[in-house]
Design a protein around this motif. Structure first.
Motif, PDB file in Angstrom:
ATOM      1  N   GLU A 163       0.817  -1.208   0.000  1.00 20.07           N
ATOM      2  CA  GLU A 163       0.000   0.000   0.000  1.00 20.07           C
ATOM      3  C   GLU A 163       0.855   1.266   0.000  1.00 20.07           C
ATOM      4  O   GLU A 163       0.609   2.205  -0.756  1.00 20.07           O
ATOM      5  CB  GLU A 163      -0.935  -0.006   1.210  1.00 20.07           C
ATOM      6  CG  GLU A 163      -1.910   1.150   1.224  1.00 20.07           C
ATOM      7  CD  GLU A 163      -2.903   1.060   2.367  1.00 20.07           C
ATOM      8  OE1 GLU A 163      -3.775   1.942   2.461  1.00 20.07           O
ATOM      9  OE2 GLU A 163      -2.799   0.111   3.165  1.00 20.07           O
ATOM     10  N   THR A 164       1.881   1.280   0.847  1.00 19.52           N
ATOM     11  CA  THR A 164       2.757   2.455   0.903  1.00 19.52           C
ATOM     12  C   THR A 164       3.518   2.627  -0.405  1.00 19.52           C
ATOM     13  O   THR A 164       3.664   3.742  -0.917  1.00 19.52           O
ATOM     14  CB  THR A 164       3.746   2.339   2.066  1.00 19.52           C
ATOM     15  OG1 THR A 164       3.032   2.188   3.287  1.00 19.52           O
ATOM     16  CG2 THR A 164       4.637   3.570   2.153  1.00 19.52           C
ATOM     17  N   GLY A 165       4.004   1.522  -0.959  1.00 23.79           N
ATOM     18  CA  GLY A 165       4.738   1.596  -2.217  1.00 23.79           C
ATOM     19  C   GLY A 165       3.901   2.171  -3.340  1.00 23.79           C
ATOM     20  O   GLY A 165       4.377   2.990  -4.137  1.00 23.79           O
ATOM     21  N   LEU A 166       2.637   1.765  -3.405  1.00 18.65           N
ATOM     22  CA  LEU A 166       1.741   2.304  -4.428  1.00 18.65           C
ATOM     23  C   LEU A 166       1.493   3.793  -4.215  1.00 18.65           C
ATOM     24  O   LEU A 166       1.452   4.576  -5.172  1.00 18.65           O
ATOM     25  CB  LEU A 166       0.412   1.550  -4.399  1.00 18.65           C
ATOM     26  CG  LEU A 166       0.439   0.149  -5.013  1.00 18.65           C
ATOM     27  CD1 LEU A 166      -0.842  -0.608  -4.671  1.00 18.65           C
ATOM     28  CD2 LEU A 166       0.626   0.225  -6.523  1.00 18.65           C
ATOM     29  N   ARG A 167       1.335   4.169  -2.971  1.00 17.65           N
ATOM     30  CA  ARG A 167       1.117   5.586  -2.656  1.00 17.65           C
ATOM     31  C   ARG A 167       2.330   6.419  -3.095  1.00 17.65           C
ATOM     32  O   ARG A 167       2.178   7.525  -3.623  1.00 17.65           O
ATOM     33  CB  ARG A 167       0.863   5.744  -1.160  1.00 17.65           C
ATOM     34  CG  ARG A 167       0.387   7.127  -0.766  1.00 17.65           C
ATOM     35  CD  ARG A 167      -0.230   7.132   0.610  1.00 17.65           C
ATOM     36  NE  ARG A 167       0.700   6.695   1.637  1.00 17.65           N
ATOM     37  CZ  ARG A 167       0.525   5.592   2.380  1.00 17.65           C
ATOM     38  NH1 ARG A 167      -0.534   4.820   2.202  1.00 17.65           N
ATOM     39  NH2 ARG A 167       1.402   5.266   3.306  1.00 17.65           N
ATOM     40  N   VAL A 168       3.520   5.878  -2.896  1.00 16.90           N
ATOM     41  CA  VAL A 168       4.742   6.575  -3.310  1.00 16.90           C
ATOM     42  C   VAL A 168       4.786   6.724  -4.829  1.00 16.90           C
ATOM     43  O   VAL A 168       5.055   7.807  -5.358  1.00 16.90           O
ATOM     44  CB  VAL A 168       5.994   5.821  -2.806  1.00 16.90           C
ATOM     45  CG1 VAL A 168       7.254   6.411  -3.445  1.00 16.90           C
ATOM     46  CG2 VAL A 168       6.089   5.890  -1.293  1.00 16.90           C
ATOM     47  N   ALA A 169       4.536   5.624  -5.537  1.00 21.11           N
ATOM     48  CA  ALA A 169       4.611   5.650  -7.001  1.00 21.11           C
ATOM     49  C   ALA A 169       3.614   6.647  -7.594  1.00 21.11           C
ATOM     50  O   ALA A 169       3.953   7.442  -8.476  1.00 21.11           O
ATOM     51  CB  ALA A 169       4.357   4.251  -7.560  1.00 21.11           C
ATOM     52  N   VAL A 170       2.386   6.604  -7.109  1.00 18.10           N
ATOM     53  CA  VAL A 170       1.351   7.516  -7.612  1.00 18.10           C
ATOM     54  C   VAL A 170       1.707   8.965  -7.288  1.00 18.10           C
ATOM     55  O   VAL A 170       1.551   9.861  -8.133  1.00 18.10           O
ATOM     56  CB  VAL A 170      -0.019   7.146  -7.018  1.00 18.10           C
ATOM     57  CG1 VAL A 170      -1.056   8.228  -7.332  1.00 18.10           C
ATOM     58  CG2 VAL A 170      -0.484   5.795  -7.550  1.00 18.10           C
ATOM     59  N   SER A 171       2.187   9.199  -6.068  1.00 19.65           N
ATOM     60  CA  SER A 171       2.539  10.555  -5.661  1.00 19.65           C
ATOM     61  C   SER A 171       3.664  11.117  -6.531  1.00 19.65           C
ATOM     62  O   SER A 171       3.632  12.290  -6.937  1.00 19.65           O
ATOM     63  CB  SER A 171       2.957  10.563  -4.188  1.00 19.65           C
ATOM     64  OG  SER A 171       3.345  11.859  -3.778  1.00 19.65           O
ATOM     65  N   LEU A 172       4.657  10.300  -6.823  1.00 21.92           N
ATOM     66  CA  LEU A 172       5.768  10.742  -7.669  1.00 21.92           C
ATOM     67  C   LEU A 172       5.276  11.148  -9.061  1.00 21.92           C
ATOM     68  O   LEU A 172       5.615  12.224  -9.574  1.00 21.92           O
ATOM     69  CB  LEU A 172       6.807   9.628  -7.788  1.00 21.92           C
ATOM     70  CG  LEU A 172       7.842   9.530  -6.677  1.00 21.92           C
ATOM     71  CD1 LEU A 172       8.593   8.207  -6.757  1.00 21.92           C
ATOM     72  CD2 LEU A 172       8.827  10.691  -6.752  1.00 21.92           C
ATOM     73  N   ILE A 173       4.487  10.281  -9.677  1.00 23.59           N
ATOM     74  CA  ILE A 173       3.993  10.564 -11.024  1.00 23.59           C
ATOM     75  C   ILE A 173       3.128  11.824 -11.035  1.00 23.59           C
ATOM     76  O   ILE A 173       3.246  12.679 -11.919  1.00 23.59           O
ATOM     77  CB  ILE A 173       3.203   9.362 -11.571  1.00 23.59           C
ATOM     78  CG1 ILE A 173       4.158   8.257 -11.993  1.00 23.59           C
ATOM     79  CG2 ILE A 173       2.323   9.761 -12.733  1.00 23.59           C
ATOM     80  CD1 ILE A 173       5.012   8.594 -13.203  1.00 23.59           C
ATOM     81  N   GLU A 174       2.270  11.961 -10.040  1.00 23.75           N
ATOM     82  CA  GLU A 174       1.365  13.111 -10.005  1.00 23.75           C
ATOM     83  C   GLU A 174       2.110  14.415  -9.756  1.00 23.75           C
ATOM     84  O   GLU A 174       1.872  15.422 -10.443  1.00 23.75           O
ATOM     85  CB  GLU A 174       0.297  12.900  -8.936  1.00 23.75           C
ATOM     86  CG  GLU A 174      -0.731  11.832  -9.299  1.00 23.75           C
ATOM     87  CD  GLU A 174      -1.836  11.721  -8.268  1.00 23.75           C
ATOM     88  OE1 GLU A 174      -1.656  12.248  -7.142  1.00 23.75           O
ATOM     89  OE2 GLU A 174      -2.866  11.096  -8.584  1.00 23.75           O
ATOM     90  N   GLN A 175       3.008  14.428  -8.774  1.00 20.12           N
ATOM     91  CA  GLN A 175       3.671  15.681  -8.420  1.00 20.12           C
ATOM     92  C   GLN A 175       4.706  16.103  -9.454  1.00 20.12           C
ATOM     93  O   GLN A 175       4.822  17.287  -9.775  1.00 20.12           O
ATOM     94  CB  GLN A 175       4.304  15.546  -7.029  1.00 20.12           C
ATOM     95  CG  GLN A 175       3.270  15.390  -5.925  1.00 20.12           C
ATOM     96  CD  GLN A 175       3.857  15.541  -4.545  1.00 20.12           C
ATOM     97  OE1 GLN A 175       4.689  16.402  -4.293  1.00 20.12           O
ATOM     98  NE2 GLN A 175       3.413  14.687  -3.630  1.00 20.12           N
ATOM     99  N   LEU A 176       5.451  15.137  -9.984  1.00 19.58           N
ATOM    100  CA  LEU A 176       6.419  15.487 -11.014  1.00 19.58           C
ATOM    101  C   LEU A 176       5.703  15.877 -12.305  1.00 19.58           C
ATOM    102  O   LEU A 176       6.117  16.802 -13.008  1.00 19.58           O
ATOM    103  CB  LEU A 176       7.354  14.311 -11.273  1.00 19.58           C
ATOM    104  CG  LEU A 176       8.353  13.995 -10.154  1.00 19.58           C
ATOM    105  CD1 LEU A 176       9.052  12.663 -10.416  1.00 19.58           C
ATOM    106  CD2 LEU A 176       9.389  15.107 -10.015  1.00 19.58           C
ATOM    107  N   GLY A 177       4.604  15.185 -12.615  1.00 21.68           N
ATOM    108  CA  GLY A 177       3.855  15.485 -13.826  1.00 21.68           C
ATOM    109  C   GLY A 177       3.147  16.824 -13.778  1.00 21.68           C
ATOM    110  O   GLY A 177       2.889  17.432 -14.828  1.00 21.68           O
ATOM    111  N   ALA A 178       2.850  17.298 -12.576  1.00 25.22           N
ATOM    112  CA  ALA A 178       2.136  18.572 -12.437  1.00 25.22           C
ATOM    113  C   ALA A 178       3.060  19.776 -12.471  1.00 25.22           C
ATOM    114  O   ALA A 178       2.593  20.921 -12.539  1.00 25.22           O
ATOM    115  CB  ALA A 178       1.344  18.570 -11.124  1.00 25.22           C
TER     116      ALA A 178
END
Length: 344
Positions: free
Chosen positions: A242-257
């Protein structure tokens, strides 16, 4: 020679010699040879030499006075620790090399950050900023040292708590040379970095700095840890799915924004890894590295096993997986990856 002059920011600058900085940092002058230290500790010269090289410094010549009283005191403490049988020689070298590697990287990071701070705040060029840092570094050493000590203790405490939690869930599964760690991990890298670097020119340093800052903040805030930065890529890790998925999604969203960032892509894999010298390695890491190379822009690519666990709801119900065309990955043959989708 010391000279007081006005610098570019209108302050009186003290052009201190390298000797003054050295004496301040090392707690005294370098008055001892390797033979002196060996004699004081009652050991052979080779033992002192091994210690010094493991600390990250070149082997001194017999007549060269490179050691201070503080060096001799530390070596005596270390050799006493070794003699107690608390650790063996191989472990001692590993621990000393860890200190050496991290201290070298940390010192470089700190000095470069101070140089950039000086250039930005005072409007100095690179040369003048470095001169300013040389002159004023002693004013900053104590607080930098205090923060380092405190951060190390906090990080060690966090690590020990994670380790205690993990071993509490293990059974006794027979003798193994090294128990693998089951982790969630992956990579995020910038797309078209190589081709863009020639166009960016001097802005490349700013891009890498921003990428590192955003990545570290996103990973930490989501509960993960940065394993390493590799220029245009970051490797992250987390203890659970769960934490790993949260990290991956957060990275993609914040870097992409971020409109100053190049497009990014990611990989995410759950599996066994081994830890050594502050790094993690194994087939799981290699697979994650291969997957990020073929991931579409703005997407997270996974292996079939990880995707199956997510589809089964083992990390919650807000994630979907989507089949991705089969591909051949070096060292793994043909696999059928999956794309991750996060439902808000």
């Amino acid at each position: 020679m010391e000279e007081d002059v006005k610098d570019d920011v209108g302050n009186t600058r003290d052009f201190s010699t390298v000797h003054t900085n050295t004496s301040s940092l090392l707690g005294g002058p370098q008055t001892l040879t390797i033979e002196d230290v060996a004699s004081m500790a009652g050991v052979t010269i080779e033992e002192v030499r091994d210690f010094w090289v493991a600390m990250g410094f070149p082997s001194p010549r017999s007549e060269e006075k490179v050691f201070t009283e503080n060096d001799a005191k530390l070596f005596l403490e270390w050799s006493t620790f070794m003699a107690s049988g608390a650790i063996d020689t191989a472990t001692a070298r590993s621990l000393l090399r860890a200190n050496s590697h991290l201290a070298d990287r940390l010192g470089l990071w700190q000095v470069e950050a101070l140089v950039e701070d000086t250039m930005r705040r005072f409007g100095l060029d690179d040369t003048a900023a470095r001169m300013y840092v040389l002159d004023h570094i002693r004013e900053r050493v104590d607080v930098l040292e205090d923060v380092l000590r405190h951060a190390w203790r906090r990080q060690l405490d966090a690590l020990l708590k994670r380790m205690d939690h993990e071993i509490s869930t293990r059974g006794h599964e027979g003798l193994q040379p090294r128990f693998p760690l089951n982790r969630s991990l992956g990579f995020v890298d910038m797309v078209s970095y190589t081709s863009s670097s020639a166009i960016l020119g001097g802005k490349l340093v700013d891009l890498i700095g921003r990428f590192e800052q955003l990545s570290r903040d996103a990973v930490t805030d989501a509960g993960g840890r940065v394993v390493k930065m590799i220029g245009d890529a970051v490797m992250y890790i987390a203890d659970d799915l769960e934490t790993g998925l949260r990290v991956a999604v957060s990275l993609i969203e914040q870097l992409g924004a971020d409109d100053q960032m190049l497009p990014v892509r990611a990989s995410f894999v759950r599996g066994d890894v081994f830890s050594r010298s502050g790094d993690v390695f194994g087939p799981t890491v290699n697979l994650a590295s291969r997957l990020v190379d073929i991931a579409p822009v703005g997407k997270i690519l996974m292996d079939p096993t990880t995707a199956a666990a997510i589809a089964a709801g083992k990390a919650g119900m807000e994630y979907d997986v989507e089949e991705f065309p089969s591909t051949t990955l070096r060292g793994f043959g043909t696999i059928s990856p999956y794309l991750l989708t996060y439902r808000r």
